[in-house]
Design a protein around this motif. Structure first.
Motif, PDB file in Angstrom:
ATOM      1  N   GLY A  12       0.803  -1.218   0.000  1.00 48.02           N
ATOM      2  CA  GLY A  12       0.000   0.000   0.000  1.00 48.02           C
ATOM      3  C   GLY A  12       0.831   1.261   0.000  1.00 48.02           C
ATOM      4  O   GLY A  12       0.291   2.359   0.078  1.00 48.02           O
ATOM      5  N   ARG A  13       2.153   1.118  -0.147  1.00 49.00           N
ATOM      6  CA  ARG A  13       3.053   2.277  -0.124  1.00 49.00           C
ATOM      7  C   ARG A  13       3.960   2.248  -1.340  1.00 49.00           C
ATOM      8  O   ARG A  13       4.581   1.224  -1.636  1.00 49.00           O
ATOM      9  CB  ARG A  13       3.872   2.293   1.172  1.00 49.00           C
ATOM     10  N   VAL A  14       4.017   3.394  -2.033  1.00 51.91           N
ATOM     11  CA  VAL A  14       4.741   3.471  -3.297  1.00 51.91           C
ATOM     12  C   VAL A  14       5.446   4.817  -3.426  1.00 51.91           C
ATOM     13  O   VAL A  14       5.270   5.724  -2.596  1.00 51.91           O
ATOM     14  CB  VAL A  14       3.782   3.298  -4.500  1.00 51.91           C
ATOM     15  N   LYS A  15       6.207   4.934  -4.474  1.00 54.36           N
ATOM     16  CA  LYS A  15       6.777   6.214  -4.892  1.00 54.36           C
ATOM     17  C   LYS A  15       6.426   6.390  -6.355  1.00 54.36           C
ATOM     18  O   LYS A  15       6.565   5.452  -7.154  1.00 54.36           O
ATOM     19  CB  LYS A  15       8.290   6.223  -4.694  1.00 54.36           C
ATOM     20  N   ALA A  16       5.949   7.567  -6.727  1.00 55.32           N
ATOM     21  CA  ALA A  16       5.545   7.824  -8.102  1.00 55.32           C
ATOM     22  C   ALA A  16       6.097   9.167  -8.555  1.00 55.32           C
ATOM     23  O   ALA A  16       6.051  10.147  -7.811  1.00 55.32           O
ATOM     24  CB  ALA A  16       4.020   7.825  -8.223  1.00 55.32           C
ATOM     25  N   ALA A  17       6.636   9.201  -9.763  1.00 54.41           N
ATOM     26  CA  ALA A  17       7.173  10.441 -10.329  1.00 54.41           C
ATOM     27  C   ALA A  17       7.361  10.241 -11.828  1.00 54.41           C
ATOM     28  O   ALA A  17       7.300   9.116 -12.338  1.00 54.41           O
ATOM     29  CB  ALA A  17       8.506  10.806  -9.671  1.00 54.41           C
ATOM     30  N   ARG A  18       7.605  11.338 -12.524  1.00 58.27           N
ATOM     31  CA  ARG A  18       7.790  11.265 -13.974  1.00 58.27           C
ATOM     32  C   ARG A  18       8.868  10.243 -14.334  1.00 58.27           C
ATOM     33  O   ARG A  18       8.707   9.445 -15.244  1.00 58.27           O
ATOM     34  CB  ARG A  18       8.163  12.638 -14.522  1.00 58.27           C
ATOM     35  N   HIS A  19       9.994  10.281 -13.602  1.00 58.29           N
ATOM     36  CA  HIS A  19      11.058   9.297 -13.794  1.00 58.29           C
ATOM     37  C   HIS A  19      11.672   8.948 -12.446  1.00 58.29           C
ATOM     38  O   HIS A  19      11.866   9.826 -11.610  1.00 58.29           O
ATOM     39  CB  HIS A  19      12.138   9.830 -14.743  1.00 58.29           C
ATOM     40  N   LEU A  20      11.965   7.646 -12.263  1.00 63.93           N
ATOM     41  CA  LEU A  20      12.543   7.169 -11.016  1.00 63.93           C
ATOM     42  C   LEU A  20      13.688   6.210 -11.308  1.00 63.93           C
ATOM     43  O   LEU A  20      13.775   5.634 -12.398  1.00 63.93           O
ATOM     44  CB  LEU A  20      11.485   6.429 -10.183  1.00 63.93           C
ATOM     45  N   GLU A  21      14.540   6.011 -10.313  1.00 60.20           N
ATOM     46  CA  GLU A  21      15.571   4.994 -10.416  1.00 60.20           C
ATOM     47  C   GLU A  21      14.902   3.614 -10.409  1.00 60.20           C
ATOM     48  O   GLU A  21      13.832   3.441  -9.826  1.00 60.20           O
ATOM     49  CB  GLU A  21      16.550   5.101  -9.245  1.00 60.20           C
ATOM     50  N   PRO A  22      15.511   2.617 -11.064  1.00 62.21           N
ATOM     51  CA  PRO A  22      14.920   1.275 -11.087  1.00 62.21           C
ATOM     52  C   PRO A  22      14.725   0.724  -9.670  1.00 62.21           C
ATOM     53  O   PRO A  22      15.470   1.047  -8.743  1.00 62.21           O
ATOM     54  CB  PRO A  22      15.959   0.443 -11.850  1.00 62.21           C
ATOM     55  N   GLY A  23      13.698  -0.080  -9.523  1.00 64.78           N
ATOM     56  CA  GLY A  23      13.403  -0.699  -8.233  1.00 64.78           C
ATOM     57  C   GLY A  23      12.505  -1.890  -8.441  1.00 64.78           C
ATOM     58  O   GLY A  23      12.518  -2.513  -9.502  1.00 64.78           O
ATOM     59  N   ARG A  24      11.702  -2.190  -7.450  1.00 64.82           N
ATOM     60  CA  ARG A  24      10.769  -3.309  -7.516  1.00 64.82           C
ATOM     61  C   ARG A  24       9.420  -2.852  -6.958  1.00 64.82           C
ATOM     62  O   ARG A  24       9.364  -1.924  -6.144  1.00 64.82           O
ATOM     63  CB  ARG A  24      11.288  -4.513  -6.732  1.00 64.82           C
ATOM     64  N   ILE A  25       8.369  -3.530  -7.366  1.00 65.57           N
ATOM     65  CA  ILE A  25       7.043  -3.216  -6.851  1.00 65.57           C
ATOM     66  C   ILE A  25       6.137  -4.428  -7.062  1.00 65.57           C
ATOM     67  O   ILE A  25       6.243  -5.130  -8.076  1.00 65.57           O
ATOM     68  CB  ILE A  25       6.442  -1.960  -7.533  1.00 65.57           C
ATOM     69  N   SER A  26       5.279  -4.688  -6.109  1.00 64.09           N
ATOM     70  CA  SER A  26       4.379  -5.836  -6.231  1.00 64.09           C
ATOM     71  C   SER A  26       3.245  -5.518  -7.206  1.00 64.09           C
ATOM     72  O   SER A  26       2.837  -4.363  -7.369  1.00 64.09           O
ATOM     73  CB  SER A  26       3.788  -6.207  -4.868  1.00 64.09           C
ATOM     74  N   ARG A  27       2.742  -6.557  -7.840  1.00 62.52           N
ATOM     75  CA  ARG A  27       1.610  -6.378  -8.752  1.00 62.52           C
ATOM     76  C   ARG A  27       0.391  -5.839  -8.008  1.00 62.52           C
ATOM     77  O   ARG A  27      -0.393  -5.056  -8.553  1.00 62.52           O
ATOM     78  CB  ARG A  27       1.273  -7.709  -9.433  1.00 62.52           C
ATOM     79  N   ALA A  28       0.233  -6.238  -6.752  1.00 63.66           N
ATOM     80  CA  ALA A  28      -0.892  -5.741  -5.953  1.00 63.66           C
ATOM     81  C   ALA A  28      -0.802  -4.232  -5.771  1.00 63.66           C
ATOM     82  O   ALA A  28      -1.822  -3.521  -5.837  1.00 63.66           O
ATOM     83  CB  ALA A  28      -0.913  -6.437  -4.600  1.00 63.66           C
ATOM     84  N   ASP A  29       0.408  -3.717  -5.560  1.00 67.52           N
ATOM     85  CA  ASP A  29       0.568  -2.269  -5.398  1.00 67.52           C
ATOM     86  C   ASP A  29       0.394  -1.536  -6.729  1.00 67.52           C
ATOM     87  O   ASP A  29      -0.122  -0.412  -6.761  1.00 67.52           O
ATOM     88  CB  ASP A  29       1.926  -1.950  -4.785  1.00 67.52           C
ATOM     89  N   VAL A  30       0.803  -2.159  -7.820  1.00 62.19           N
ATOM     90  CA  VAL A  30       0.560  -1.552  -9.136  1.00 62.19           C
ATOM     91  C   VAL A  30      -0.941  -1.448  -9.384  1.00 62.19           C
ATOM     92  O   VAL A  30      -1.441  -0.426  -9.880  1.00 62.19           O
ATOM     93  CB  VAL A  30       1.237  -2.368 -10.250  1.00 62.19           C
ATOM     94  N   ALA A  31      -1.675  -2.493  -9.024  1.00 62.40           N
ATOM     95  CA  ALA A  31      -3.129  -2.452  -9.168  1.00 62.40           C
ATOM     96  C   ALA A  31      -3.722  -1.324  -8.340  1.00 62.40           C
ATOM     97  O   ALA A  31      -4.631  -0.614  -8.788  1.00 62.40           O
ATOM     98  CB  ALA A  31      -3.735  -3.794  -8.744  1.00 62.40           C
ATOM     99  N   ALA A  32      -3.212  -1.125  -7.135  1.00 64.20           N
ATOM    100  CA  ALA A  32      -3.708  -0.047  -6.278  1.00 64.20           C
ATOM    101  C   ALA A  32      -3.432   1.315  -6.904  1.00 64.20           C
ATOM    102  O   ALA A  32      -4.238   2.249  -6.770  1.00 64.20           O
ATOM    103  CB  ALA A  32      -3.053  -0.134  -4.900  1.00 64.20           C
ATOM    104  N   VAL A  33      -2.313   1.443  -7.606  1.00 71.81           N
ATOM    105  CA  VAL A  33      -2.002   2.699  -8.296  1.00 71.81           C
ATOM    106  C   VAL A  33      -2.972   2.924  -9.450  1.00 71.81           C
ATOM    107  O   VAL A  33      -3.500   4.034  -9.633  1.00 71.81           O
ATOM    108  CB  VAL A  33      -0.545   2.692  -8.800  1.00 71.81           C
ATOM    109  N   LEU A  34      -3.227   1.891 -10.241  1.00 75.88           N
ATOM    110  CA  LEU A  34      -4.153   2.025 -11.367  1.00 75.88           C
ATOM    111  C   LEU A  34      -5.548   2.410 -10.884  1.00 75.88           C
ATOM    112  O   LEU A  34      -6.188   3.308 -11.451  1.00 75.88           O
ATOM    113  CB  LEU A  34      -4.208   0.713 -12.150  1.00 75.88           C
ATOM    114  N   VAL A  35      -6.019   1.755  -9.849  1.00 77.85           N
ATOM    115  CA  VAL A  35      -7.346   2.074  -9.320  1.00 77.85           C
ATOM    116  C   VAL A  35      -7.348   3.437  -8.638  1.00 77.85           C
ATOM    117  O   VAL A  35      -8.292   4.227  -8.801  1.00 77.85           O
ATOM    118  CB  VAL A  35      -7.818   0.970  -8.352  1.00 77.85           C
ATOM    119  N   GLY A  36      -6.298   3.737  -7.907  1.00 82.61           N
ATOM    120  CA  GLY A  36      -6.203   5.036  -7.246  1.00 82.61           C
ATOM    121  C   GLY A  36      -6.174   6.192  -8.221  1.00 82.61           C
ATOM    122  O   GLY A  36      -6.672   7.289  -7.926  1.00 82.61           O
TER     123      GLY A  36
END
Length: 213
Positions: free
Chosen positions: A160-184
């Motif tokens: 439930g916690r992410v970082k979002a910006a125009r461009h970011l350094e490479p990292g990792r993120i769960s599919r569940a959190d990506v879904a939360a971003v899309l819905v959010g």
């Protein structure tokens, strides 16, 4: 709000569908074949046939009366032929179908470095080039668009916690959190007509989207 999800039974799409349903949205789950509807058993959603590699007219029909389309489609394997069929040509066909169907808003799941494929991992560069093309078509369309570019995807639990910006350094993120971003993003005007990277981070999804640079 009527939301149609493409790739609804994929590893990310299923998270999107479940979250939308939990939040009370009216959900149409786009499937590439009818037999995949079994994966949606028990969810309050409407399965519809929506194969981005098939007849575009079927997509127009699937999109009718939708307020939003969320595309979470992706090629089943990294071979260039499959990638170009789904992530490039299929994704473009879906955007065009949404325009024909009069859909107001369209969210597309892309990938980090899709806006600069030469900087991405060589192993997935064919995917990045394909997504670069379909992302460009979406940006130039008549739709109000959002392009979400996640870093390396994992199948772990969402935080439930992410970082979002125009461009970011490479990292990792769960599919569940990506879904939360899309819905959010549906409730955050700052995401309209914007493309941005997203990685695992320290901010609740709503706060991260509300402070996009």
């Amino acid at each position: 709000m009527q939301v149609t999800v493409l790739g609804a039974t994929g590893r990310t799409g299923l998270h999107v569908v479940r979250l939308l349903a939990a939040r009370g949205y009216s959900v149409r789950a786009g499937l590439r074949s009818r037999h995949r509807a079994e994966l949606l058993r028990g969810l309050p959603v409407e399965p519809v046939l929506a194969d981005v590699t098939a007849d575009p007219g079927d997509l127009v029909e699937a999109f009718k009366n939708s307020d939003v389309v969320i595309s979470a489609v992706g090629a089943p394997d990294p071979e260039p032929e499959s990638v170009n069929l789904v992530d490039r040509d299929g994704a473009i066909a879906a955007v065009r179908a949404a325009e024909r169907a009069g859909v107001p808003r369209y969210l597309q799941l892309s990938a980090q470095f899709a806006d600069a494929p030469d900087q991405g991992d060589r192993l997935v560069r064919s995917i990045l080039f394909a997504k670069q093309i379909s992302d460009s078509v979406l940006r130039k369309s008549a739709l109000t668009w959002t392009i979400v570019r996640p870093s390396t995807l994992t199948d772990g639990p969402g935080t439930g916690r992410v970082k979002a910006a125009r461009h970011l350094e490479p990292g990792r993120i769960s599919r569940a959190d990506v879904a939360a971003v899309l819905v959010g993003a549906l409730a955050e005007p700052l995401t309209e007509n914007r493309g941005f990277d997203v990685v695992s981070g320290d901010f609740p999804v709503a706060a991260a989207l509300a402070t996009l640079d």
